[in-house]
Scaffold this motif. Structure first.
Motif, PDB file in Angstrom:
ATOM      1  N   ILE A   4       2.364  -8.913  -6.237  1.00  0.00           N
ATOM      2  CA  ILE A   4       1.977 -10.012  -5.351  1.00  0.00           C
ATOM      3  C   ILE A   4       0.931 -10.876  -6.043  1.00  0.00           C
ATOM      4  CG2 ILE A   4       0.784 -10.586  -3.199  1.00  0.00           C
ATOM      5  CD1 ILE A   4       2.163  -8.179  -1.936  1.00  0.00           C
ATOM      6  N   ASN A   5      -0.058 -10.240  -6.673  1.00  0.00           N
ATOM      7  CA  ASN A   5      -1.090 -11.001  -7.373  1.00  0.00           C
ATOM      8  C   ASN A   5      -0.484 -11.895  -8.439  1.00  0.00           C
ATOM      9  OD1 ASN A   5      -3.012  -9.760  -5.832  1.00  0.00           O
ATOM     10  ND2 ASN A   5      -3.622  -8.315  -7.413  1.00  0.00           N
ATOM     11  N   ALA A   6       0.419 -11.343  -9.219  1.00  0.00           N
ATOM     12  CA  ALA A   6       1.033 -12.126 -10.286  1.00  0.00           C
ATOM     13  C   ALA A   6       1.896 -13.246  -9.720  1.00  0.00           C
ATOM     14  CB  ALA A   6       1.876 -11.220 -11.180  1.00  0.00           C
ATOM     15  N   GLU A   7       2.632 -12.948  -8.665  1.00  0.00           N
ATOM     16  CA  GLU A   7       3.538 -13.942  -8.094  1.00  0.00           C
ATOM     17  C   GLU A   7       2.789 -15.129  -7.496  1.00  0.00           C
ATOM     18  OE1 GLU A   7       6.988 -14.249  -4.655  1.00  0.00           O
ATOM     19  OE2 GLU A   7       6.490 -12.305  -5.514  1.00  0.00           O
ATOM     20  N   TYR A   8       1.679 -14.860  -6.837  1.00  0.00           N
ATOM     21  CA  TYR A   8       0.949 -15.934  -6.174  1.00  0.00           C
ATOM     22  C   TYR A   8      -0.258 -16.435  -6.962  1.00  0.00           C
ATOM     23  CZ  TYR A   8       3.851 -14.857  -2.178  1.00  0.00           C
ATOM     24  OH  TYR A   8       4.923 -14.667  -1.360  1.00  0.00           O
ATOM     25  N   GLY A   9      -0.508 -15.885  -8.130  1.00  0.00           N
ATOM     26  CA  GLY A   9      -1.606 -16.355  -8.966  1.00  0.00           C
ATOM     27  C   GLY A   9      -2.970 -16.141  -8.343  1.00  0.00           C
ATOM     28  N   VAL A  10      -3.202 -14.983  -7.734  1.00  0.00           N
ATOM     29  CA  VAL A  10      -4.473 -14.682  -7.092  1.00  0.00           C
ATOM     30  C   VAL A  10      -5.569 -14.601  -8.151  1.00  0.00           C
ATOM     31  CG1 VAL A  10      -5.726 -12.984  -5.741  1.00  0.00           C
ATOM     32  CG2 VAL A  10      -3.358 -13.486  -5.205  1.00  0.00           C
ATOM     33  N   ARG A  11      -6.701 -15.198  -7.873  1.00  0.00           N
ATOM     34  CA  ARG A  11      -7.846 -15.179  -8.795  1.00  0.00           C
ATOM     35  C   ARG A  11      -8.857 -14.145  -8.358  1.00  0.00           C
ATOM     36  NH1 ARG A  11      -8.266 -21.632  -9.051  1.00  0.00           N
ATOM     37  NH2 ARG A  11      -6.293 -21.935 -10.122  1.00  0.00           N
ATOM     38  N   LEU A  18       0.723  -9.018   3.584  1.00  0.00           N
ATOM     39  CA  LEU A  18       1.616  -8.057   4.216  1.00  0.00           C
ATOM     40  C   LEU A  18       3.042  -8.449   3.882  1.00  0.00           C
ATOM     41  CD1 LEU A  18      -0.033  -7.730   7.729  1.00  0.00           C
ATOM     42  CD2 LEU A  18      -0.216  -6.179   5.803  1.00  0.00           C
ATOM     43  N   CYS A  19       3.825  -7.465   3.517  1.00  0.00           N
ATOM     44  CA  CYS A  19       5.235  -7.745   3.257  1.00  0.00           C
ATOM     45  C   CYS A  19       6.043  -6.513   3.619  1.00  0.00           C
ATOM     46  CB  CYS A  19       5.456  -8.145   1.800  1.00  0.00           C
ATOM     47  SG  CYS A  19       5.024  -6.888   0.592  1.00  0.00           S
ATOM     48  N   SER A  20       7.310  -6.722   3.840  1.00  0.00           N
ATOM     49  CA  SER A  20       8.191  -5.609   4.179  1.00  0.00           C
ATOM     50  C   SER A  20       8.428  -4.747   2.951  1.00  0.00           C
ATOM     51  CB  SER A  20       9.526  -6.141   4.690  1.00  0.00           C
ATOM     52  OG  SER A  20      10.202  -6.809   3.638  1.00  0.00           O
ATOM     53  N   VAL A 109      -6.704   3.217  -6.453  1.00  0.00           N
ATOM     54  CA  VAL A 109      -6.985   4.003  -5.261  1.00  0.00           C
ATOM     55  C   VAL A 109      -6.758   3.161  -4.011  1.00  0.00           C
ATOM     56  CG1 VAL A 109      -8.778   5.264  -4.006  1.00  0.00           C
ATOM     57  CG2 VAL A 109      -8.541   5.543  -6.475  1.00  0.00           C
ATOM     58  N   GLU A 110      -7.148   1.902  -4.032  1.00  0.00           N
ATOM     59  CA  GLU A 110      -6.902   1.020  -2.889  1.00  0.00           C
ATOM     60  C   GLU A 110      -5.405   0.897  -2.615  1.00  0.00           C
ATOM     61  OE1 GLU A 110      -8.866  -2.657  -3.780  1.00  0.00           O
ATOM     62  OE2 GLU A 110     -10.555  -2.129  -2.494  1.00  0.00           O
ATOM     63  N   ASP A 111      -4.605   0.828  -3.665  1.00  0.00           N
ATOM     64  CA  ASP A 111      -3.150   0.769  -3.492  1.00  0.00           C
ATOM     65  C   ASP A 111      -2.647   1.976  -2.730  1.00  0.00           C
ATOM     66  OD1 ASP A 111      -3.004  -1.647  -4.825  1.00  0.00           O
ATOM     67  OD2 ASP A 111      -2.235  -0.788  -6.694  1.00  0.00           O
ATOM     68  N   CYS A 112      -3.158   3.159  -3.072  1.00  0.00           N
ATOM     69  CA  CYS A 112      -2.759   4.382  -2.360  1.00  0.00           C
ATOM     70  C   CYS A 112      -3.189   4.327  -0.903  1.00  0.00           C
ATOM     71  CB  CYS A 112      -3.367   5.610  -3.026  1.00  0.00           C
ATOM     72  SG  CYS A 112      -2.727   5.973  -4.654  1.00  0.00           S
ATOM     73  N   LEU A 113      -4.423   3.893  -0.671  1.00  0.00           N
ATOM     74  CA  LEU A 113      -4.942   3.836   0.699  1.00  0.00           C
ATOM     75  C   LEU A 113      -4.184   2.833   1.564  1.00  0.00           C
ATOM     76  CD1 LEU A 113      -8.799   3.923   0.097  1.00  0.00           C
ATOM     77  CD2 LEU A 113      -7.406   5.674   1.211  1.00  0.00           C
ATOM     78  N   SER A 114      -3.791   1.714   0.985  1.00  0.00           N
ATOM     79  CA  SER A 114      -3.162   0.677   1.789  1.00  0.00           C
ATOM     80  C   SER A 114      -1.739   1.047   2.182  1.00  0.00           C
ATOM     81  CB  SER A 114      -3.192  -0.672   1.065  1.00  0.00           C
ATOM     82  OG  SER A 114      -2.506  -0.600  -0.158  1.00  0.00           O
ATOM     83  N   TYR A 115      -1.150   2.057   1.568  1.00  0.00           N
ATOM     84  CA  TYR A 115       0.199   2.450   1.911  1.00  0.00           C
ATOM     85  C   TYR A 115       0.248   3.789   2.631  1.00  0.00           C
ATOM     86  CZ  TYR A 115       1.500  -1.305  -1.139  1.00  0.00           C
ATOM     87  OH  TYR A 115       1.620  -2.532  -1.711  1.00  0.00           O
ATOM     88  N   SER A 116      -0.907   4.374   2.917  1.00  0.00           N
ATOM     89  CA  SER A 116      -0.875   5.667   3.598  1.00  0.00           C
ATOM     90  C   SER A 116      -0.978   5.492   5.083  1.00  0.00           C
ATOM     91  CB  SER A 116      -1.972   6.577   3.086  1.00  0.00           C
ATOM     92  OG  SER A 116      -3.223   5.965   3.028  1.00  0.00           O
TER      93      SER A 116
END
Length: 116
Positions: A4-11, A18-20, A109-116
Motif C-alpha cells: 500500500i505504501n509503495a502504491e500510494y507513495g506514502v511519505r 483499510l482494504c479487503s 510487529v505492527e503488521d502482525c498486530l494490525s491483522y490479528s
C-alpha cells in the motif's frame, strides 16, 4: 502493508488504509511484506522484548505468517546466540541492546498486530 505504501507513495509518518483481503492479495505480488524481508530471529526477539506472548502464536496471526519451522529455527538461533536464556526469556545484555534496535523492526510487529 508495504504494498500500500509503495502504491500510494506514502511519505514519512503513519498512514493506515483499510482494504479487503482480496485487494491485499492483488497487491501482494508487487512488494513482499516486511516480515518476509527481515531476519525472523530479529522479529522474534522484538516480540519477546515487547512481551507480546508466545512468538510462534503471535507471528502465526500475521497475514503472511512464516512457517512454524522457520519460527522454531529463529528461536533456536536466539538461544545459540545467547539472546534467550534456558527459560526463553531475553538475557539482560540483549535486553539493553534490543531497546536501541526496537524501532528498526517496529513496522513488522505492527503488521502482525494490525491483522490479528
Amino acid at each position: 502493508s508495504s504494498g500500500i505504501n509503495a502504491e500510494y507513495g506514502v511519505r514519512a509518518g503513519v498512514c493506515f488504509h483499510l482494504c479487503s483481503r482480496a485487494r491485499y492479495q492483488e497487491m501482494a505480488h508487487h512488494i513482499s511484506p516486511e516480515i518476509q524481508r527481515t531476519a525472523l530471529h530479529s522479529i522474534a526477539l522484538t516480540v519477546k522484548a515487547l512481551s507480546l506472548g508466545d512468538v510462534e502464536e503471535f507471528l502465526g496471526k500475521a497475514l503472511e505468517a512464516p512457517p512454524k519451522s522457520y519460527v522454531a529455527n529463529a528461536i533456536t538461533v536466539l538461544h545459540e546466540m545467547g539472546a534467550l536464556d534456558k527459560n526463553g526469556d531475553i538475557t539482560p545484555r540483549v535486553a539493553s541492546e534490543e531497546a536501541e534496535e526496537r524501532t528498526r523492526h517496529h513496522r513488522s510487529v505492527e503488521d502482525c498486530l494490525s491483522y490479528s
